[in-house]
Design an enzyme around this catalytic site. Structure first.
Site, PDB file in Angstrom:
ATOM      1  N   CYS A 248       0.827  -1.210   0.000  1.00 40.80           N
ATOM      2  CA  CYS A 248       0.000   0.000   0.000  1.00 40.80           C
ATOM      3  C   CYS A 248       0.866   1.267   0.000  1.00 40.80           C
ATOM      4  O   CYS A 248       1.521   1.551  -0.985  1.00 40.80           O
ATOM      5  CB  CYS A 248      -0.977  -0.050   1.181  1.00 40.80           C
ATOM      6  SG  CYS A 248      -2.353   1.108   1.024  1.00 40.80           S
ATOM      7  N   HIS A 333      -3.912  -5.367  -0.193  1.00 39.86           N
ATOM      8  CA  HIS A 333      -3.553  -5.906   1.123  1.00 39.86           C
ATOM      9  C   HIS A 333      -3.543  -7.433   1.104  1.00 39.86           C
ATOM     10  O   HIS A 333      -4.586  -8.067   1.254  1.00 39.86           O
ATOM     11  CB  HIS A 333      -4.540  -5.405   2.187  1.00 39.86           C
ATOM     12  CG  HIS A 333      -4.359  -3.973   2.528  1.00 39.86           C
ATOM     13  ND1 HIS A 333      -3.578  -3.555   3.580  1.00 39.86           N
ATOM     14  CD2 HIS A 333      -4.831  -2.852   1.948  1.00 39.86           C
ATOM     15  CE1 HIS A 333      -3.586  -2.238   3.640  1.00 39.86           C
ATOM     16  NE2 HIS A 333      -4.337  -1.785   2.647  1.00 39.86           N
ATOM     17  N   GLU A 335      -2.590  -9.360   3.335  1.00 36.62           N
ATOM     18  CA  GLU A 335      -2.971  -9.879   4.663  1.00 36.62           C
ATOM     19  C   GLU A 335      -4.479  -9.799   4.888  1.00 36.62           C
ATOM     20  O   GLU A 335      -4.981 -10.228   5.938  1.00 36.62           O
ATOM     21  CB  GLU A 335      -2.242  -9.092   5.761  1.00 36.62           C
ATOM     22  CG  GLU A 335      -2.860  -7.786   6.179  1.00 36.62           C
ATOM     23  CD  GLU A 335      -2.783  -6.674   5.143  1.00 36.62           C
ATOM     24  OE1 GLU A 335      -3.503  -5.665   5.302  1.00 36.62           O
ATOM     25  OE2 GLU A 335      -2.010  -6.809   4.167  1.00 36.62           O
TER      26      GLU A 335
END
Length: 362
Positions: A248, A333, A335
């Site tokens: 990001c 993202h 995760e």
């Protein structure tokens, strides 16, 4: 519930009801397309300075639990929903969304046409706005305050205040916390890494002193070009030859450190349903995203970098691999939290890069 209004900087007014804390709050109005994950969204540091509008109509139906926080407190300035669920039903629920926001002094508004608001933001671009329970005061004065609002150096506000460590038996990873979601650290810890988390403005020399096997640059809020001193540190870290993985904001800062440029998107990418193609694998994944800026593809030096992932909605850059160093970055993202875990394989690729680095050093 008390009457409340949402005022946009263009003079548009929505009438609804307040929840959470009462009062006034000004922020940048953005929208998120996720059907679930409001708890993770509320606590994502990348939303610092922003008021989030949820496009899914019913929010709060599974309450708030103690497990799904992405930071220690809500990071949004305000919250907008079509309908607030007042009686959540979930075995993990510890409190209602209304109670959670009241406890943390966050102002919300419900009962407005969130679809109409989203169309305004899509057509005209992201803009500032105010949620207010003071519905009788002069709206023109409110609009003056709204137009004057800016988000200044939000990374300083959300980064950790001091270094900390999560011990593990595996690779030593230095995490530069630009506003990190907790699941980034959890994802590294789950792979056995010994994780050292540093505040955003930590000097490259201090980071290098722990002799890391890899460096992670996390997500975070704001305009990447405001992070000038961090970019200078990143240049030094890149030259070290240590594997680096950027997510990001980290993705954008590494591009700037390589001489590329970034620009603001009209209304950003925020949600957990964004299709992204991995160019190398020739596969498309559904990803979780939260960003308002993107790398300008024409500014990338093709001798130094290649695009690895692209957004299938608008063609913007979602990933870059650098040819001269073991450095790779993604805009989305991997995760998740909230969102699908389709791209968690990137953490495994980071582990592989650190394995090669150790072997080359031996």
């Amino acid at each position: 519930m008390k009457k409340a209004i949402l005022v946009l900087e263009d003079g548009t007014i929505f009438e609804g009801s307040s929840f959470g804390m009462e009062g006034d709050v000004i922020g940048e109005i953005v929208f998120n397309t996720g059907m679930t994950g409001y708890q993770e969204i509320l606590t994502d540091p990348s939303y610092c300075g922003q008021i989030v509008n949820m496009t899914y109509p019913l929010i709060g139906n599974y309450g708030v639990n103690i497990d799904d926080f992405e930071s220690s407190k809500p990071q949004v300035k305000g919250f907008i929903v079509r309908e607030l669920c007042k009686s959540p039903s979930n075995w993990r629920s510890a409190e209602t969304l209304d109670h959670y926001l009241k406890k943390n002094h966050i102002i919300g508004i419900e009962g407005i046409d969130t679809r109409a608001l989203t169309r305004i933001l899509r057509d005209n671009g992201t803009m500032n706005g105010m949620i207010s329970t003071d519905v009788e005061s002069d709206v023109n004065k409110k609009i003056e305050q709204i137009k004057a609002f800016t988000i200044n150096n939000p990374v300083n506000e959300v980064t950790c205040k001091a270094p900390y460590e999560l011990k593990g038996d595996g690779f030593k990873v230095a995490v530069i916390d630009l506003g990190a979601k907790l699941n980034i650290v959890r994802s590294l810890s789950a792979r056995g890494c010994n994780v050292h988390v540093f505040p955003a403005h930590t000097g490259a020399k201090e980071i290098m002193e722990i002799q890391p096997d890899g460096i992670m640059l996390t997500n975070g809020p704001g305009n990447p070009k405001d992070c000038e001193s961090i970019i200078e540190n990143i240049k030094i870290l890149i030259d070290s030859g240590i594997p680096i993985f950027g997510i990001c904001l980290g993705h954008q800062l590494i591009a700037l450190a390589h001489g590329a440029d970034t620009e603001r998107l009209k209304y950003g990418h925020r949600g957990c349903n964004h299709p992204v193609k991995d160019v190398t694998k020739d596969l498309t994944y559904i990803t979780s995203q939260n960003h308002g800026y993107t790398i300008i593809e024409s500014s990338l030096n093709k001798e130094l970098a290649e695009v690895s992932h692209i957004n299938m909605n608008d063609g913007t850059i979602e990933g870059v691999r650098y040819k001269n160093k073991p450095v790779f970055t993604v805009q989305f993202h991997p995760e998740a939290s909230p969102g699908p875990k389709d791209t968690a394989y990137l953490f495994d690729e980071f582990i592989q890069a650190m394995t090669r680095y150790r072997e080359e050093k031996a």
